[in-house]
Scaffold this active site. Sequence first.
Site, PDB file in Angstrom:
ATOM      1  N   ASP A 157      28.338 -14.730 -26.841  1.00  0.00           N
ATOM      2  CA  ASP A 157      27.132 -14.447 -27.618  1.00  0.00           C
ATOM      3  C   ASP A 157      25.814 -14.426 -26.852  1.00  0.00           C
ATOM      4  O   ASP A 157      24.830 -13.923 -27.370  1.00  0.00           O
ATOM      5  CB  ASP A 157      27.034 -15.426 -28.804  1.00  0.00           C
ATOM      6  CG  ASP A 157      26.420 -14.754 -30.029  1.00  0.00           C
ATOM      7  OD1 ASP A 157      26.359 -13.516 -30.057  1.00  0.00           O
ATOM      8  OD2 ASP A 157      25.991 -15.461 -30.949  1.00  0.00           O
ATOM      9  N   HIS A 198      22.043 -20.486 -27.033  1.00  0.00           N
ATOM     10  CA  HIS A 198      21.565 -19.095 -26.941  1.00  0.00           C
ATOM     11  C   HIS A 198      20.685 -18.681 -28.120  1.00  0.00           C
ATOM     12  O   HIS A 198      20.179 -17.555 -28.143  1.00  0.00           O
ATOM     13  CB  HIS A 198      22.749 -18.135 -26.775  1.00  0.00           C
ATOM     14  CG  HIS A 198      23.749 -18.218 -27.886  1.00  0.00           C
ATOM     15  ND1 HIS A 198      24.805 -19.107 -27.855  1.00  0.00           N
ATOM     16  CD2 HIS A 198      23.862 -17.535 -29.047  1.00  0.00           C
ATOM     17  CE1 HIS A 198      25.516 -18.961 -28.967  1.00  0.00           C
ATOM     18  NE2 HIS A 198      24.957 -18.018 -29.706  1.00  0.00           N
TER      19      HIS A 198
END
Length: 969
Positions: free
Chosen positions: A106, A375
């Site tokens: 991701d 993230h």
Amino acid sequence: QESMHAYAANVYTTVIEELMKGKQRKFIAVEQEFFRLWWDGVATDTQKQQVHQLLQEGRLEFVIGGQVMHDEAVTLIDDQILQLTEGHGFLYETFGFRPQFSWHVDPFGASATTPTLFALAGFNAHLISRIDYDLKADMQKNKKLQFVWQGSPSLSERQEIFTHVMDQYSYCTPSQLPFSNRSAFYWNGFATFPDPPKDGVYPNMSLPVTDTNLHQYAQTMVANIKERAAWFRTSDVLWPWGCDKQFFNASVQYSNMDLLLDYINEHSGEFGVTVQYATVGDYFQAVYSRNLTWEIRNSQDFLPYSTEPFQAWTGFYTSRSTLKGIARRASSLLYAGESFFTQYVLKHPAGSICKCKALKQLQSLRWAVSEVQHHDGITGTESPKVRDMYMTNLMYGVFNVKKLMASIIFDMNDAKKNGEVYSSVYPKDSGISEVDQYVVVYNPLAWNITTFVTISVGNLAMSVYDELGHPVPAQVQTSAESPSTYDLYILVAISGLSYRKYSVKPVDGKQSAFIGRSIKYKRRDITRAGQQSQQLFPVVNNCYQVLFDQSTNLMHSITERETNQTVQLTQEFLEYHVNGDTTKGPISDNYLFGPNASAVPVSKAVGLEVVSGALMTEIRQYFYSNITSQDYLYAVYTRIYAVPEGYDGKLLCHRIEQEYSVGPLELNREAVLRTSTNLNTKQLLYTDNNGYQMQKRPFKAYVNNTVARNYYPMVQTAYIEDDTTRLMLLAERAHGVSSQGNGQVEVMLHRRLWNNLEWNVNNNLTLNDSSVVRPVIWLILGTKAVTNVLYWTSGLALEHRPVVMFGALSGDKPKLPGQLQQNSVHGSSVTVPPNLHLQTLSIPGWRYNSNHAEQIRSIHMGKQKEDDADFSRVLLRIRHLYEIGEDPVLSQAVMVDLKSLLKGLGLVTAVEERSLTGTWDVNTLERWKWKTAQYPAKGFFNSMKTSENFTVTVHPKEIRTFFVYFQSQ
């Protein structure tokens, strides 16, 4: 916490239950922060037993195993290692489990640092997904989505790793059904916030598998499997089943999956496919056993990342600059606190501080710094509410560690006896009062440093003395921020991992600090610059002459005095205007940068004030929208230091420090500082990957979105150069950076956005950030040879500025300066050569046995829980800063005698070399060796052996990790 309540706890609870029901079922999980919240707060004893069993059977597999799935673009290598180590320590202590595969699906783009770190942590294969859409399409078509990645040019094949890039479907199951308008494969539907639905009916629950649609369902799945099979070299297809926030009702998932898998396998002759549940480790094992020869990818990264022609994910390099700055300051304080506490434990075993409590204080900051590397954390791609959570956790951890450091100082100085009090709180607002103050300054780097620390004081007449009562060079001047207080700059010279204690007093007629005198210049209209003759005035130190043009109040040029090279250099603020209305075209948001056109200059007039003194000159430039505006929009404070005789001023003299004040911006503006030079750079830019290695960034022209697609992350370093001269920028937080013209480098400092994209509005993902940000950048100008010597140490000196703590005499006992003896910490410094960096010196507190067989045995016997934290094991990491061939001297391998290096801390009795996160003995770590044309034989990597006599040779770019044990006192 909300995610835990809404769905995440149910993922673990129901998945464990379902795995126990069918031997064929499997599951992978990544982030330890969620798992640990479940393990510590939700799981029953029975569930815990089941987790142990499932891990042993290989049916539950932790992949990556860090606290979070970290971002790769804007994180610092130290913080990536910290969050991996934090998760791995827990998994190994609790289960004896060591992750060996990655699932980095991701993060928005892939850095070349990551494959190296994962190899050093003992991983056999790495998996990524988000790379440029056009590059992915090309790799997919040519069956090049799998390769052996040599992420580090210097470590090359020693730390290479097999890498799998997910195909265009990425990591989520495709949900379309040709025979129904309902979705497929997501039978539990989608999680709802903040509460699960009362009736258990979730939105978008997929069409259940029944006897009537089973065949069509199977056909749909097989068709997708076959489409993907054509993009890979082996006949194994990784088919990810799940997505974000899935498997919170695992029973409905597995019962439907079982039906499909059984049906396809019963009709495998007809379908030409067999299917099985697998972990990512099972998949890589299958590919590895095919024994193919793989292509090698060099150290080029996959940044930036675009998903469509007008969707360049380069905005997040700067989004939420305040959070980025605080995350880095917190990381830097943690680094200092770890080594400070380690020294205290080793040297003051009978000290009065409770070690278990101290460890908890450190752990609170380890967790907070680990967590924000997510993230959707430091990237600035979270909602304001989540940002506030990160900030709260960071500030709580920072408070704890400052408190710990102050109490250590208190304990080591017998402060009770002397009537001193210490506070970690930086009285920036109040200014130092009239009483005598102590300023305790700790240098967290393992080099001798000479630098300035700044404190606020209440008046101009101040004196500063060291422990022996000798006067210390200092300069005091009015503060740019608040006219009623003064900034006192103290010149400190401190050896590695040591502290000094300075006393600051109102002047008693004797030696006083130098005073910085201010001259204010008339505000200038820069639009009329060409019509006036230049009036240049110089600001000079031993390294540079910086010229300013009085007709514009802008910088004009910098001369590097040693070589007498002059570079024309001007700086201006510009803003990109961006669109927030999706009906009108591409937008900018937390993730994306989508400028409407070229950047527009912001100010038509510049004011100037020069504050000069014997030690420092500060040039304060104020940028106004026009000649009559009341308030300035932007400010730059440029500081140039003069170093007195007898001090090592090489680093200090060579840096031009700039601090910016940016904001509040208008809505849908992105602010950049553009530095333009006459260097013929051919628009080639260099930026770092995570403060670990440099990447070459040639300017690329695209049909669409060229400006945004030429933005890159700068975590610590960026530079431009011509054949002879290099201009280097060093940063204390991440920024987007670009070279939009020859000889130019621009840094994005701040963004303020609003848009009406439905997904963003629903998730409160607008970036209406009305803050003022104050980032710092150091400029270094010189020949390549000179800047090569300076930039690694300078970048780390900016990252790890000294920690300042305050003390005061609480009683009225007068103290003669002569009685302030040098402190024991000061007397026993730790110093590494300038091409090495002491990356970690800490006491992790892990209770695990470093002998693997014994660790597994004690887990089986349930011995783990009772023990206290282990304070005898010290974690040490040493990193070589240079690449092979980068510098004739500094790129050499270095021999380090660990016993001698650490003798100031105590007598070293044993050293064990470990994998990056500490869970493997390097002598028993055997990673899979994938066949390449370069190395046709397949087998295992065996790591470097550590020599017996405490001496290690550290080669370029190596990061070496050790457990060190000292003789107990």
